[in-house]
Design an enzyme around this catalytic site. Structure first.
Site, mmCIF file in Angstrom:
data_model
loop_
_atom_site.group_PDB
_atom_site.id
_atom_site.type_symbol
_atom_site.label_atom_id
_atom_site.label_comp_id
_atom_site.label_asym_id
_atom_site.label_seq_id
_atom_site.Cartn_x
_atom_site.Cartn_y
_atom_site.Cartn_z
ATOM 1 N N GLU A 89 12.986 19.161 2.529
ATOM 2 C CA GLU A 89 14.281 19.255 3.213
ATOM 3 C C GLU A 89 15.422 18.812 2.302
ATOM 4 O OE1 GLU A 89 13.318 18.846 7.889
ATOM 5 O OE2 GLU A 89 13.316 16.945 6.833
ATOM 6 N N CYS A 102 22.185 16.100 -0.332
ATOM 7 C CA CYS A 102 21.135 15.112 -0.551
ATOM 8 C C CYS A 102 19.868 15.900 -0.827
ATOM 9 C CB CYS A 102 20.992 14.257 0.706
ATOM 10 S SG CYS A 102 19.639 13.088 0.624
ATOM 11 N N CYS A 109 5.817 11.042 -0.542
ATOM 12 C CA CYS A 109 6.194 9.912 -1.405
ATOM 13 C C CYS A 109 5.096 8.861 -1.352
ATOM 14 C CB CYS A 109 7.515 9.307 -0.936
ATOM 15 S SG CYS A 109 8.056 7.912 -1.953
ATOM 16 N N CYS A 113 6.970 2.725 1.783
ATOM 17 C CA CYS A 113 7.863 1.789 2.482
ATOM 18 C C CYS A 113 7.575 1.876 3.985
ATOM 19 C CB CYS A 113 9.317 2.123 2.196
ATOM 20 S SG CYS A 113 9.676 2.110 0.427
ATOM 21 N N GLU A 157 10.475 9.552 -4.447
ATOM 22 C CA GLU A 157 11.019 8.503 -5.300
ATOM 23 C C GLU A 157 11.381 9.146 -6.647
ATOM 24 O OE1 GLU A 157 12.067 5.289 -5.537
ATOM 25 O OE2 GLU A 157 12.283 5.847 -7.638
ATOM 26 N N SER A 211 17.366 0.483 -3.642
ATOM 27 C CA SER A 211 16.967 0.168 -2.271
ATOM 28 C C SER A 211 16.393 -1.243 -2.260
ATOM 29 C CB SER A 211 15.917 1.168 -1.780
ATOM 30 O OG SER A 211 16.499 2.442 -1.680
ATOM 31 N N LEU A 212 17.214 -2.192 -1.897
ATOM 32 C CA LEU A 212 16.789 -3.595 -1.951
ATOM 33 C C LEU A 212 16.170 -4.018 -0.611
ATOM 34 C CD1 LEU A 212 16.720 -6.166 -3.681
ATOM 35 C CD2 LEU A 212 19.025 -6.694 -2.865
ATOM 36 N N HIS A 213 16.951 -3.932 0.441
ATOM 37 C CA HIS A 213 16.482 -4.115 1.821
ATOM 38 C C HIS A 213 15.946 -5.499 2.184
ATOM 39 C CE1 HIS A 213 17.149 0.099 1.803
ATOM 40 N NE2 HIS A 213 15.944 0.506 1.509
ATOM 41 N N ASN A 287 17.868 4.058 10.909
ATOM 42 C CA ASN A 287 17.645 5.206 11.787
ATOM 43 C C ASN A 287 16.235 5.133 12.345
ATOM 44 O OD1 ASN A 287 20.202 6.538 11.286
ATOM 45 N ND2 ASN A 287 19.417 6.873 9.230
ATOM 46 N N CYS A 330 19.272 9.332 6.705
ATOM 47 C CA CYS A 330 18.445 8.660 5.700
ATOM 48 C C CYS A 330 17.093 8.290 6.271
ATOM 49 C CB CYS A 330 19.080 7.362 5.244
ATOM 50 S SG CYS A 330 20.712 7.566 4.617
HETATM 51 N N1 SAH Z 1 12.994 6.930 -2.634
HETATM 52 C C1 SAH Z 1 14.318 6.582 -2.923
HETATM 53 C C2 SAH Z 1 15.327 7.590 -2.435
HETATM 54 C C3 SAH Z 1 15.085 8.215 -1.096
HETATM 55 S S1 SAH Z 1 15.199 7.184 0.305
HETATM 56 C C4 SAH Z 1 14.640 5.208 -2.394
HETATM 57 O O1 SAH Z 1 13.853 4.675 -1.640
HETATM 58 O O2 SAH Z 1 15.671 4.669 -2.788
HETATM 59 C C5 SAH Z 1 16.962 7.013 0.506
HETATM 60 C C6 SAH Z 1 17.402 5.745 1.216
HETATM 61 O O3 SAH Z 1 17.142 5.811 2.623
HETATM 62 C C7 SAH Z 1 16.690 4.496 0.721
HETATM 63 O O4 SAH Z 1 17.576 3.433 0.554
HETATM 64 C C8 SAH Z 1 15.735 4.239 1.852
HETATM 65 O O5 SAH Z 1 15.279 2.924 1.858
HETATM 66 C C9 SAH Z 1 16.572 4.588 3.041
HETATM 67 N N2 SAH Z 1 15.809 4.786 4.274
HETATM 68 C C10 SAH Z 1 14.500 5.081 4.419
HETATM 69 N N3 SAH Z 1 14.186 5.188 5.726
HETATM 70 C C11 SAH Z 1 15.317 4.940 6.419
HETATM 71 C C12 SAH Z 1 15.656 4.942 7.795
HETATM 72 N N4 SAH Z 1 14.755 5.233 8.731
HETATM 73 N N5 SAH Z 1 16.912 4.650 8.147
HETATM 74 C C13 SAH Z 1 17.853 4.422 7.210
HETATM 75 N N6 SAH Z 1 17.618 4.436 5.902
HETATM 76 C C14 SAH Z 1 16.367 4.692 5.500
HETATM 77 FE FE1 SF4 Z 2 9.652 6.787 -0.690
HETATM 78 FE FE2 SF4 Z 2 12.231 6.024 -0.660
HETATM 79 FE FE3 SF4 Z 2 10.902 6.487 1.635
HETATM 80 FE FE4 SF4 Z 2 10.309 4.350 0.161
HETATM 81 S S1 SF4 Z 2 12.280 4.773 1.184
HETATM 82 S S2 SF4 Z 2 8.810 5.731 1.104
HETATM 83 S S3 SF4 Z 2 10.567 5.127 -1.895
HETATM 84 S S4 SF4 Z 2 11.382 7.979 0.050
#
Ligand code: SAH
Ligand code: SF4
Length: 340
Positions: A89, A102, A109, A113, A157, A211-213, A287, A330
């Site tokens: 997508e 995007c 992946c 996560c 990723e 992506s620190l979180h 989300n 996202c």
């Molecule tokens: N794999 C890479 C890029 C794709 S994810 C990464 O993890 O950075 C893009 C962003 O969306 C990342 O910061 C990810 O942590 C975030 N993300 C993943 N699931 C999400 C969700 N359900 N709600 C909001 N952001 C989310």
């Molecule tokens: Fe992969 Fe990014 Fe989703 Fe983590 S947040 S599972 S690295 S796409």
């Protein structure tokens, strides 16, 4: 046979030189592909037959197919079918400053996560360079407008598909190809430390988002498997090195998960961790998805969390929400289309 969309101009120049032809043919071909949008080498009128016959033996025009399109206000989500029938997508968003796309970088992946829908499907394979370029070209064709910004934040990723992503960025940025300004390209990584270092040496100017979180290893280990390989200390050191080398401000993405990483103490710890780093924090309201149990933090807590960061002189923005109605936000993108 290789796809003509997957090759950088530099590599195409080398191809022509190695075949005893002129280097500038590469630029000519790029103009036909990216300016005149041709679909076959036969449409080219300013290159001799011999060169064209030769190039046809080595390159072809491939396609990725739009199989579904969903629209919401200011957002369009595209489901593409690739040549091998896998699906990915992409999302296009209309902003006041332009149109961004995007794009996905992998099918599935492997980073695992805990909160992410895209990662529920394990990696099937990396996307090729042409499959990334074609996401932009096909969407541009469909919307009949020029895309001005690219974020590599869809499925996958990007630093687990490093070489292809670098070639993709080169073609995207090339004035003879997609001609997207380098500062209009953003790559987001979950934190593959060695690749952040390599990226700093190879490509400056691109926006880097991390992506620190979580503000500490204890929380990050629970939600991001990658932290067990590269912990927060190594990640922050790599980011500092990146900033020193490139002189660029880095973005830290921080999704707000209710009762997981959103307490006042987390905000304080985060401020301490990022103190003095040339960065800003992009706070992302989580989300929710049907398949994963995490909940979005209350809005009042999101505001409070940001307030604490600000009080501690950390730049912070809250991510504008796009496309959650069509599951285009996202973390909601998938490599399948099983549910609506
Ligand atoms: N794999 C890479 C890029 C794709 S994810 C990464 O993890 O950075 C893009 C962003 O969306 C990342 O910061 C990810 O942590 C975030 N993300 C993943 N699931 C999400 C969700 N359900 N709600 C909001 N952001 C989310
Ligand atoms: Fe992969 Fe990014 Fe989703 Fe983590 S947040 S599972 S690295 S796409």
């Amino acid at each position: 046979m290789k796809s003509i969309y997957g090759i950088t101009r530099k590599k195409l120049e080398d191809y022509f030189i190695n075949n005893g032809d002129k280097k500038f043919r590469a630029t000519q071909i790029f103009e036909w592909i990216y300016r005149k949008n041709i679909n076959s080498f036969d449409e080219i009128t300013n290159i001799n037959k011999k060169s064209i016959t030769k190039i046809k033996e080595n390159f072809y025009f491939n396609k990725i197919k739009i199989v579904k399109k969903q629209e919401d206000e200011l957002v369009k989500k595209y489901l593409f079918e690739l040549e091998d029938k896998n699906k990915i997508e992409s999302v296009v968003m209309y902003h006041d400053y332009g149109i961004s796309i995007c794009i996905s970088s992998q099918i599935g992946c492997n980073m695992g996560c805990a909160f992410c829908e895209s990662g529920r499907l394990k990696k099937v394979r990396n996307l090729s360079v042409n499959e990334m370029i074609l996401q932009v070209l096909e969407v541009q064709k469909d919307i009949k407008e020029r895309i001005s910004h690219i974020v590599i934040m869809g499925i996958g990723e990007p630093f687990d598909n490093y070489d292809n992503v670098i070639d993709f960025i080169n073609i995207a940025n090339d004035a003879y190809a997609l001609a997207i300004g380098i500062r209009h390209i953003t790559v987001s990584t979950s934190g593959i430390v060695p690749k952040i270092k390599q990226f700093a040496d190879e490509l400056s100017g691109v926006n880097l988002a991390i992506s620190l979180h979580a503000p500490n290893d204890e929380i990050r280990n629970k939600i991001m498997k990658v932290n067990k390989a590269y912990n927060i200390e190594s990640l922050i050191n790599a980011v500092k090195e990146y900033i020193n080398k490139t002189n660029r401000r880095v973005t830290f993405e921080y999704i707000m998960l209710k009762d997981v990483n959103d307490s006042d103490n987390c905000a304080k710890e985060l401020a301490k961790l990022l103190k003095g780093i040339n960065c800003y924090v992009n706070v992302i309201p989580y989300n929710e998805t049907n398949n994963i149990g995490f909940k979005r933090s209350d809005f009042s807590q999101i505001i409070k969390f940001c307030g604490i960061l600000k009080e501690n002189n950390i730049n912070v923005t809250i991510r504008k929400e796009f496309g959650s109605k069509v599951s285009a936000a996202c973390g909601q993108l998938r490599s399948e289309s099983k549910e609506e």
